[in-house]
Write a protein that holds these residues in place. Structure first.
Motif, mmCIF file in Angstrom:
data_model
loop_
_atom_site.group_PDB
_atom_site.id
_atom_site.type_symbol
_atom_site.label_atom_id
_atom_site.label_comp_id
_atom_site.label_asym_id
_atom_site.label_seq_id
_atom_site.Cartn_x
_atom_site.Cartn_y
_atom_site.Cartn_z
ATOM 1 N N ALA A 112 -21.300 -10.545 -35.489
ATOM 2 C CA ALA A 112 -21.028 -11.351 -34.290
ATOM 3 C C ALA A 112 -20.018 -10.643 -33.393
ATOM 4 C CB ALA A 112 -20.520 -12.731 -34.683
ATOM 5 N N ALA A 113 -18.969 -10.092 -33.984
ATOM 6 C CA ALA A 113 -17.965 -9.372 -33.201
ATOM 7 C C ALA A 113 -18.605 -8.192 -32.496
ATOM 8 C CB ALA A 113 -16.819 -8.910 -34.099
ATOM 9 N N GLN A 114 -19.454 -7.453 -33.204
ATOM 10 C CA GLN A 114 -20.126 -6.296 -32.615
ATOM 11 C C GLN A 114 -21.014 -6.728 -31.460
ATOM 12 O OE1 GLN A 114 -22.843 -4.334 -35.255
ATOM 13 N NE2 GLN A 114 -23.089 -2.575 -33.933
ATOM 14 N N ARG A 115 -21.793 -7.783 -31.669
ATOM 15 C CA ARG A 115 -22.703 -8.254 -30.612
ATOM 16 C C ARG A 115 -21.943 -8.777 -29.400
ATOM 17 N NH1 ARG A 115 -27.388 -11.427 -34.046
ATOM 18 N NH2 ARG A 115 -28.300 -9.552 -34.963
ATOM 19 N N LEU A 116 -20.749 -9.302 -29.626
ATOM 20 C CA LEU A 116 -19.931 -9.790 -28.518
ATOM 21 C C LEU A 116 -19.168 -8.671 -27.820
ATOM 22 C CD1 LEU A 116 -18.566 -13.032 -30.183
ATOM 23 C CD2 LEU A 116 -20.106 -12.904 -28.214
ATOM 24 N N GLY A 117 -19.233 -7.471 -28.370
ATOM 25 C CA GLY A 117 -18.568 -6.336 -27.747
ATOM 26 C C GLY A 117 -17.122 -6.161 -28.153
ATOM 27 N N ILE A 118 -16.719 -6.798 -29.247
ATOM 28 C CA ILE A 118 -15.353 -6.656 -29.741
ATOM 29 C C ILE A 118 -15.295 -5.373 -30.552
ATOM 30 C CG2 ILE A 118 -13.531 -7.693 -31.151
ATOM 31 C CD1 ILE A 118 -14.853 -10.429 -30.520
ATOM 32 N N LYS A 119 -14.665 -4.340 -29.987
ATOM 33 C CA LYS A 119 -14.696 -3.011 -30.596
ATOM 34 C C LYS A 119 -13.389 -2.631 -31.292
ATOM 35 C CE LYS A 119 -18.039 -1.422 -27.246
ATOM 36 N NZ LYS A 119 -18.345 -0.531 -26.164
ATOM 37 N N SER A 120 -12.303 -3.105 -30.785
ATOM 38 C CA SER A 120 -11.007 -2.757 -31.365
ATOM 39 C C SER A 120 -10.902 -3.325 -32.777
ATOM 40 C CB SER A 120 -9.887 -3.337 -30.498
ATOM 41 O OG SER A 120 -8.696 -3.478 -31.227
ATOM 42 N N PRO A 121 -10.547 -2.498 -33.762
ATOM 43 C CA PRO A 121 -10.402 -3.008 -35.123
ATOM 44 C C PRO A 121 -9.397 -4.156 -35.215
ATOM 45 C CG PRO A 121 -10.403 -0.613 -35.141
ATOM 46 C CD PRO A 121 -10.351 -1.044 -33.701
ATOM 47 N N LYS A 122 -8.338 -4.073 -34.444
ATOM 48 C CA LYS A 122 -7.317 -5.132 -34.447
ATOM 49 C C LYS A 122 -7.908 -6.441 -33.910
ATOM 50 C CE LYS A 122 -2.605 -5.959 -32.842
ATOM 51 N NZ LYS A 122 -1.489 -5.402 -32.086
ATOM 52 N N ASN A 123 -8.658 -6.353 -32.824
ATOM 53 C CA ASN A 123 -9.274 -7.556 -32.249
ATOM 54 C C ASN A 123 -10.380 -8.095 -33.156
ATOM 55 O OD1 ASN A 123 -7.579 -7.406 -30.059
ATOM 56 N ND2 ASN A 123 -9.079 -6.457 -28.715
ATOM 57 N N ALA A 124 -11.130 -7.198 -33.792
ATOM 58 C CA ALA A 124 -12.181 -7.636 -34.709
ATOM 59 C C ALA A 124 -11.574 -8.375 -35.903
ATOM 60 C CB ALA A 124 -13.007 -6.437 -35.173
ATOM 61 N N ALA A 125 -10.450 -7.879 -36.398
ATOM 62 C CA ALA A 125 -9.772 -8.544 -37.514
ATOM 63 C C ALA A 125 -9.265 -9.924 -37.091
ATOM 64 C CB ALA A 125 -8.622 -7.684 -38.021
ATOM 65 N N ALA A 126 -8.709 -10.022 -35.892
ATOM 66 C CA ALA A 126 -8.229 -11.310 -35.381
ATOM 67 C C ALA A 126 -9.396 -12.275 -35.199
ATOM 68 C CB ALA A 126 -7.487 -11.112 -34.064
ATOM 69 N N PHE A 127 -10.522 -11.758 -34.697
ATOM 70 C CA PHE A 127 -11.719 -12.570 -34.523
ATOM 71 C C PHE A 127 -12.192 -13.105 -35.874
ATOM 72 C CE2 PHE A 127 -16.416 -12.809 -34.299
ATOM 73 C CZ PHE A 127 -16.551 -13.756 -33.294
ATOM 74 N N GLU A 128 -12.167 -12.250 -36.894
ATOM 75 C CA GLU A 128 -12.599 -12.657 -38.229
ATOM 76 C C GLU A 128 -11.694 -13.754 -38.793
ATOM 77 O OE1 GLU A 128 -13.825 -10.744 -42.542
ATOM 78 O OE2 GLU A 128 -13.277 -9.424 -40.897
#
Length: 116
Positions: free
Chosen positions: A86-102
């Motif tokens: 979901a993060a990838q499809r939404l364009g969340i690329k930063s590992p820090k932002n992806a972790a926060a999203f998770e």
């Protein structure tokens, strides 16, 4: 990709090299990236696949399949959506932002479970 480029009218093997330059311009990509893609040395970011497909006048699914992102198998269609996907499809690329999203999604899912 070279065959698709040639079919789309880009002279990829011309001595002047203008086919790569024209494709790069049409796809809004640096010519060096086109050369690396053709040489198999570059993994195309998904956000560049749409303009590349448009420049080649091919369905957007074709470069997604070639990149291994899209499979035409029923198993993938039924595969559950993960937080990472979901993060990838939404364009969340930063590992820090992806972790926060998770963390956020996990907390929301747990909250929903408690309210059932």
């Amino acid at each position: 990709m070279s065959n698709n480029a040639t079919r789309a009218g880009y002279a990829m093997n011309s001595s002047s090299g203008d086919g790569k330059a024209k494709l790069a311009q049409a796809a809004q990509m640096p010519e060096a990236d086109i050369s690396r893609i053709l040489a198999g040395e570059y993994e195309v970011p998904t956000d560049l696949l749409k303009p590349l497909a448009a420049a080649l006048d091919i369905p957007q699914k074709d470069p997604l399949r070639a990149a291994g992102i899209l499979e035409d198998t029923p198993a993938q269609a039924n595969r559950p959506l993960t937080v990472q996907l979901a993060a990838q499809r939404l364009g969340i690329k930063s590992p820090k932002n992806a972790a926060a999203f998770e963390v956020l999604v996990t907390a929301l899912v747990e909250a929903e479970k408690r309210h059932r």
